[in-house]
Design a protein around this motif. Sequence first.
Motif, PDB file in Angstrom:
ATOM      1  N   GLN A   1      11.126  81.566 -69.891  1.00  0.00           N
ATOM      2  CA  GLN A   1      12.106  81.141 -70.516  1.00  0.00           C
ATOM      3  C   GLN A   1      12.308  80.383 -71.556  1.00  0.00           C
ATOM      4  N   LEU A   2      11.669  79.616 -72.901  1.00  0.00           N
ATOM      5  CA  LEU A   2      11.275  79.399 -73.723  1.00  0.00           C
ATOM      6  C   LEU A   2      12.221  80.715 -74.735  1.00  0.00           C
ATOM      7  N   ALA A   3      11.276  81.749 -75.068  1.00  0.00           N
ATOM      8  CA  ALA A   3      11.602  82.726 -75.103  1.00  0.00           C
ATOM      9  C   ALA A   3      12.958  82.992 -75.420  1.00  0.00           C
ATOM     10  N   MET A   4      13.633  82.901 -73.966  1.00  0.00           N
ATOM     11  CA  MET A   4      15.215  83.320 -74.229  1.00  0.00           C
ATOM     12  C   MET A   4      15.855  83.438 -75.160  1.00  0.00           C
ATOM     13  N   PHE A   5      15.975  81.405 -75.141  1.00  0.00           N
ATOM     14  CA  PHE A   5      16.682  80.898 -75.608  1.00  0.00           C
ATOM     15  C   PHE A   5      16.758  80.716 -77.347  1.00  0.00           C
ATOM     16  N   ALA A   6      14.974  81.541 -77.856  1.00  0.00           N
ATOM     17  CA  ALA A   6      14.872  82.021 -78.714  1.00  0.00           C
ATOM     18  C   ALA A   6      14.576  83.462 -79.553  1.00  0.00           C
ATOM     19  N   SER A   7      15.352  83.826 -78.514  1.00  0.00           N
ATOM     20  CA  SER A   7      16.113  85.399 -79.101  1.00  0.00           C
ATOM     21  C   SER A   7      17.072  85.569 -78.589  1.00  0.00           C
ATOM     22  N   PRO A   8      18.314  86.624 -79.736  1.00  0.00           N
ATOM     23  CA  PRO A   8      19.239  86.324 -79.258  1.00  0.00           C
ATOM     24  C   PRO A   8      19.370  86.986 -78.370  1.00  0.00           C
ATOM     25  N   VAL A   9      20.316  86.819 -76.769  1.00  0.00           N
ATOM     26  CA  VAL A   9      20.191  86.872 -76.151  1.00  0.00           C
ATOM     27  C   VAL A   9      21.875  87.364 -75.695  1.00  0.00           C
ATOM     28  N   PHE A  10      22.165  85.831 -75.841  1.00  0.00           N
ATOM     29  CA  PHE A  10      23.476  85.441 -75.579  1.00  0.00           C
ATOM     30  C   PHE A  10      24.551  84.765 -76.075  1.00  0.00           C
ATOM     31  N   TYR A  11      23.476  85.109 -77.982  1.00  0.00           N
ATOM     32  CA  TYR A  11      24.442  84.437 -78.733  1.00  0.00           C
ATOM     33  C   TYR A  11      23.642  85.555 -80.056  1.00  0.00           C
TER      34      TYR A  11
END
Lengths: 276, 416
Positions: free
Chosen positions: A197-207
């Motif tokens: 989950q943390l990795a999703m926020f740390a990767s440009p998935v939704f930004y």
Amino acid sequence: MEKTGHHIIIQPQQSRPLWEDITELWHARALVWVFAWREISVRYKQALIGFLWVFLQPVIMTAIFTFVFSHVAKIQVSGNYPVFVLCGLILWQYFSRSVFEGCNAMVKEKLIITKIYFPRAAIIVAPHISNFLDALIALLVLVALMLLTGTAISPMIFLMPVFLVMAGLLSIGVSLVIAPLQAMYRDFAIIMPFLIQLAMFASPVFYPATSVPENLTWFFMVNPLSGLLEGMRWAAYGAEFPHALALVSTALWTIGLCVGGLYTFRILQGRLVDRL
Amino acid sequence: MMINVQNLGKKYQKTDDGRVIYHTLRDNLANMLTGKRPENIYEFWALKDVSFQVNEGDVVGVLGRNGAGKSTLLKLLSRITAPTTGSAELHGRVGSLLEVGTGFHLELTGRENIFVNGAIMGMNRPEIQRKFDDIVEFSGVGEFLDMPVKHYSSGMITRLAFSVAAFLEPEILVIDEVLATGDDEFQKRCMGQMKNISKSGRTILFVSHNMNAINQLCNRLFWLERGTLKADTTDVYNTLNKYLIGEAQENSTTHWLADDTHKLENDYFTLKSFALVDAQGGALPPIIPNDQQAFVEIKIEMKEYHPPMGMGYCVTSERGERLYWSFHNDTESEKRPDLQVGEHIIRAPIPRNMLNEGSYQVEFVSRFIPYRWIVEPGSSPASLVLQIRGGLSKSSLFQQRREALLAPEIVWSKAA
């Protein structure tokens, strides 16, 4: 009787060179397919709306992400936000699910592992293949969405699966390291979903990676996923090509994790059966 | 030579109460930092220093009591777990069947499972396709082939699993006690198939408790005891007999006597002896016919006595089914033996012509009725073995063991 020429040496610690681990896995590719196929057919047999779900999921996810990040959080992207976010989600979903299932494979297949021998890495690779099918179907959803929103489709769209394959290799590397540990220490089963989950926020998935402050760009060069996520957008609708360094870091991470993973995997696989 | 095993050993870590240890990362890190070994852990060798060679066409039966290392040996040879010491060299493809139904997925059909299982055992698709009809025919599940395995009976799963393993045609086949399941008919076919396999020059190693199967199939015998190879012989028949006699003797404990190593003592009483005796109080032979009256005799020193405290015995079948337990105060108070503080010898019959032929565990038990066990069945230190053979009935029509838990001789009469 025909001799098959098999020659097996059983020792406390494997002494053969590493490439033989890879050739063994290659010889077991039929098994990888069977495991993947089993996963797919069971998935669709069990769930009544199984097949429909594969289409629905990216649609629903895109709708939610668009509402939250585009309408509420007002994240700006060049181009259409739903198309932007779905490009990222396809890769992210493929990667995160494969990591999750790959890391959990040894625990999940405990019954087989403790009763029969086969190249253990096969069950770690298998979910990467069954999930790949879902990702390909999600690509069809993407194409439909692009046609619907009037987004120009880049001729490079055929390269999207290549980025998916790269994400798969990265995930195999992660899984080879974590799966035996997760089998030995159940703590990992708790930590992993959190880290994912943390990795999703740390990767440009939704930004977009371009929207982060300058002093943090190094982080997105190091993050092996950012190059792949941007690559997806480049291939789909001609967004900016990922920075070369980002792709180099993806390659380095992948190679490092796969080689290191094969090593740790061979060291741990003989022991972990006693601890399952 | 097909198999060459040198000084093979496998060490396990267990806790005091026999559990394999459960690690958490936190514990391991803490132990690593403090340099402390976790408490209550001991190591034991499930297999120690075992060496042997097996040739082409050998059919080796592996004998031994539970915990002797049979399964560990098969697990090492089939590469499921790595040895701690030594090495094994195998020349040929290994097929192993350590548990029936491994790798079967209940949601998939029989047909699909044949392919999945074949692949797990190392066959490729064309190979499986080539043998598909043989597998199906041998298993006899043809008409259910396209039905999910979850609707199969356990017998059908066994048959299908064995068929896949048997037709894999490995050069070395490792089998653990699969003949125990399945009907007689199928067992015979399995035996036939295993004979065919060995005739074609392949090697079989198999664990079985079916002495007949071992005697018929094997030309060699490994006898494992406490992790070491006690015998490696081609004299199968005589060694089997020796093993059986040894087992019968070891099991024929009809007398438990308190001494330095055997103790049963608590705040209420000390058990002095616990024995199976005949009507005269003499020692019971290790095996008795079902019509002989056996008694349980308890010699006990009471330190404290409370009326609801029951002293008794519990009978458990070989397969672990608890048949019954009985306490000295099960009857009305006038008929009970009075257990005041001091030493007593009490005796109770084991109903004759009620149990079946077989071997039974008779344990000393004690309980505060109805609250709690003082000495619980299943973990009583004072445990005896009662073996019953013959004497089922005076009728010539009831001489054979019936496949039932009990074999009472019941007198029938005409109602009208």
